[in-house]
Write a protein that holds these residues in place. Structure first.
Motif, PDB file in Angstrom:
ATOM      1  N   LEU A 169       0.792  -1.217   0.135  1.00  0.00           N
ATOM      2  CA  LEU A 169       0.252   0.078   0.150  1.00  0.00           C
ATOM      3  C   LEU A 169       1.107   1.222  -0.128  1.00  0.00           C
ATOM      4  CD1 LEU A 169      -2.906  -1.057   2.395  1.00  0.00           C
ATOM      5  CD2 LEU A 169      -3.177  -0.555   0.185  1.00  0.00           C
ATOM      6  N   ARG A 170       2.012   1.386   0.825  1.00  0.00           N
ATOM      7  CA  ARG A 170       2.759   2.430   0.751  1.00  0.00           C
ATOM      8  C   ARG A 170       3.264   2.758  -0.743  1.00  0.00           C
ATOM      9  NH1 ARG A 170       6.070   0.738   4.160  1.00  0.00           N
ATOM     10  NH2 ARG A 170       7.766   0.103   2.819  1.00  0.00           N
ATOM     11  N   LYS A 171       3.935   1.624  -1.401  1.00  0.00           N
ATOM     12  CA  LYS A 171       4.218   1.699  -2.520  1.00  0.00           C
ATOM     13  C   LYS A 171       3.347   2.686  -3.590  1.00  0.00           C
ATOM     14  CE  LYS A 171       8.157  -1.480  -3.153  1.00  0.00           C
ATOM     15  NZ  LYS A 171       8.825  -2.402  -4.251  1.00  0.00           N
ATOM     16  N   LEU A 172       2.121   1.882  -3.537  1.00  0.00           N
ATOM     17  CA  LEU A 172       0.913   2.497  -4.291  1.00  0.00           C
ATOM     18  C   LEU A 172       0.790   3.877  -4.284  1.00  0.00           C
ATOM     19  CD1 LEU A 172      -1.033  -1.024  -4.675  1.00  0.00           C
ATOM     20  CD2 LEU A 172       0.464   0.305  -6.556  1.00  0.00           C
ATOM     21  N   VAL A 178      -2.341   9.147  -3.738  1.00  0.00           N
ATOM     22  CA  VAL A 178      -3.293   8.991  -3.362  1.00  0.00           C
ATOM     23  C   VAL A 178      -3.044   8.580  -1.929  1.00  0.00           C
ATOM     24  CG1 VAL A 178      -5.793   8.184  -3.352  1.00  0.00           C
ATOM     25  CG2 VAL A 178      -4.588   8.705  -5.518  1.00  0.00           C
ATOM     26  N   LYS A 179      -2.885   9.181  -0.752  1.00  0.00           N
ATOM     27  CA  LYS A 179      -2.695   8.837   0.543  1.00  0.00           C
ATOM     28  C   LYS A 179      -3.727   8.077   1.112  1.00  0.00           C
ATOM     29  CE  LYS A 179       1.194  11.143  -0.352  1.00  0.00           C
ATOM     30  NZ  LYS A 179       2.451  10.264  -0.608  1.00  0.00           N
ATOM     31  N   ASP A 180      -4.832   8.083   0.721  1.00  0.00           N
ATOM     32  CA  ASP A 180      -5.988   7.123   1.490  1.00  0.00           C
ATOM     33  C   ASP A 180      -6.182   5.991   0.633  1.00  0.00           C
ATOM     34  OD1 ASP A 180      -6.292   9.036   3.447  1.00  0.00           O
ATOM     35  OD2 ASP A 180      -7.656  10.203   2.456  1.00  0.00           O
ATOM     36  N   LEU A 181      -5.479   5.489  -0.185  1.00  0.00           N
ATOM     37  CA  LEU A 181      -5.493   4.367  -1.078  1.00  0.00           C
ATOM     38  C   LEU A 181      -5.653   3.036  -0.260  1.00  0.00           C
ATOM     39  CD1 LEU A 181      -5.828   4.252  -4.137  1.00  0.00           C
ATOM     40  CD2 LEU A 181      -3.583   3.500  -4.297  1.00  0.00           C
ATOM     41  N   SER A 245       7.214  -7.561 -11.430  1.00  0.00           N
ATOM     42  CA  SER A 245       6.856  -6.014 -11.670  1.00  0.00           C
ATOM     43  C   SER A 245       5.513  -5.517 -11.707  1.00  0.00           C
ATOM     44  CB  SER A 245       7.344  -5.731 -13.166  1.00  0.00           C
ATOM     45  OG  SER A 245       6.882  -6.523 -14.023  1.00  0.00           O
ATOM     46  N   ALA A 246       4.992  -4.385 -11.597  1.00  0.00           N
ATOM     47  CA  ALA A 246       3.688  -3.856 -11.477  1.00  0.00           C
ATOM     48  C   ALA A 246       3.721  -2.656 -12.336  1.00  0.00           C
ATOM     49  CB  ALA A 246       3.372  -3.490  -9.961  1.00  0.00           C
ATOM     50  N   LEU A 247       2.493  -2.711 -13.378  1.00  0.00           N
ATOM     51  CA  LEU A 247       2.169  -1.617 -14.129  1.00  0.00           C
ATOM     52  C   LEU A 247       0.592  -1.317 -13.261  1.00  0.00           C
ATOM     53  CD1 LEU A 247       2.560  -2.779 -17.576  1.00  0.00           C
ATOM     54  CD2 LEU A 247       3.382  -0.540 -16.628  1.00  0.00           C
ATOM     55  N   VAL A 248       0.770   0.045 -13.145  1.00  0.00           N
ATOM     56  CA  VAL A 248      -0.389   0.694 -12.411  1.00  0.00           C
ATOM     57  C   VAL A 248      -1.342   1.868 -13.297  1.00  0.00           C
ATOM     58  CG1 VAL A 248      -1.296   1.742 -10.280  1.00  0.00           C
ATOM     59  CG2 VAL A 248       0.944   0.279 -10.418  1.00  0.00           C
ATOM     60  N   PHE A 249      -2.517   1.576 -13.501  1.00  0.00           N
ATOM     61  CA  PHE A 249      -3.336   2.536 -14.320  1.00  0.00           C
ATOM     62  C   PHE A 249      -4.339   3.114 -13.445  1.00  0.00           C
ATOM     63  CE2 PHE A 249      -1.242  -0.201 -17.561  1.00  0.00           C
ATOM     64  CZ  PHE A 249      -0.822   0.613 -18.453  1.00  0.00           C
TER      65      PHE A 249
END
Length: 294
Positions: A169-172, A178-181, A245-249
């Motif tokens: 969660l910290r990485k995302l 978005v701090k509340d993610l 690895s992660a892709l984030v959209f």
């Protein structure tokens, strides 16, 4: 929206077949078709690249038409949020600008990020083992994706927990700003891409009133498939994502696609993260048409 069926399971299956693919994504139309209502302006300016990328970017950008009037876009994007390029119109011969798979990449305007080495070794092993166990339970995915299989990752499993812990969660949160993610309540999926499996240019449908952040985590990849997207500068970028690895959209953001492999397979986990749980009407439709509910 997909047609709904009442009555028997057989009637429901027949109605889904008539309705066509699940509405999980907004798909780019062929040239010359009208745009759907609610389209938004394209980003008018392209960011200048570094000198090392300059020649490649100029040749790719020349083939892009981000202001095409035939380009659809999500009408459920939050008013006032960042704009992204409209539907891409790259030719089939267009080469994407390769990213260094060992280095992070961020495009906050297009709302897309790439994060290598996403999980630690123990978490990665738990996800890999969990996905291997799910392979026999995977079903054909009747979205517009071609040849893909999928299954739900059990919420009580170690594989699921790896994407909900404080480190992930910290990485995302740090990447997206978005701090509340937090993890959404849409099921986390394991997906298998086989030779020939692909996804056309699309945007992810906005399922929550605040657009969800979608994580595409590569578990195993011995294929030659590529994931490509359109950046905020109108340039097509891509890579063959390595394991861990992660892709984030962000939903409703960058247009992206998966180009089919000719050999090998790729296993991914797709997980959704939200700021709050208020949903759009699309959420119920997507849940109804999910392949693992059939």
């Amino acid at each position: 929206a997909c047609a709904r069926a009442g009555g028997s399971p057989a009637a429901a299956r027949a109605a889904r077949a008539r309705a066509g693919p699940s509405p999980r994504c907004i798909v780019a139309p062929s040239r010359g078709r009208r745009a759907v209502p609610g389209g938004r302006r394209a980003v008018p300016a392209r960011r200048r690249a570094s000198s090392a990328e300059d020649a490649s970017i100029q040749s790719l950008a020349a083939e892009t038409s981000p202001s095409s009037p035939s380009s659809p876009s999500s009408s459920t994007r939050v008013p006032g949020s960042r704009e992204v390029p409209s539907s891409p119109s790259f030719s089939s011969a267009t080469r994407s600008l390769d990213l260094d798979v060992a280095a992070p990449h961020a495009d906050p305007t297009a709302r897309v990020w790439y994060l290598p080495n996403f999980l630690d070794d123990d978490e990665f092993a738990a996800v890999r083992d969990g996905c291997e166990k799910l392979r026999k339970r995977m079903k054909s995915d009747h979205s517009f994706a071609t040849g893909r299989l999928s299954a739900v990752v059990p919420p009580t499993s170690a594989a699921y927990a790896a994407f909900c812990n404080a480190r992930a969660l910290r990485k995302l949160r740090d990447a997206s700003g978005v701090k509340d993610l937090r993890p959404g309540d849409y099921p986390t999926e394991a997906r298998l891409y086989r030779p020939g499996s692909s996804m056309a240019w699309h945007q992810d449908v906005v399922l929550y009133e605040r657009p969800q952040v979608e994580l595409i985590y590569t578990v195993v990849n011995d294929s030659d498939a590529r994931t490509e997207w359109v950046g905020s500068d109108g340039v097509c970028r891509g890579l063959a994502p390595p394991a861990n690895s992660a892709l984030v959209f962000e939903a409703g953001g960058a247009w992206h696609r998966v180009r089919a492999s000719t050999v090998g397979t790729r296993t991914i986990v797709k997980a959704l993260y939200v700021e709050n749980f208020a949903k759009t009407a699309a959420f119920a439709e997507v849940m109804e048409e999910a392949p693992w509910r059939r």
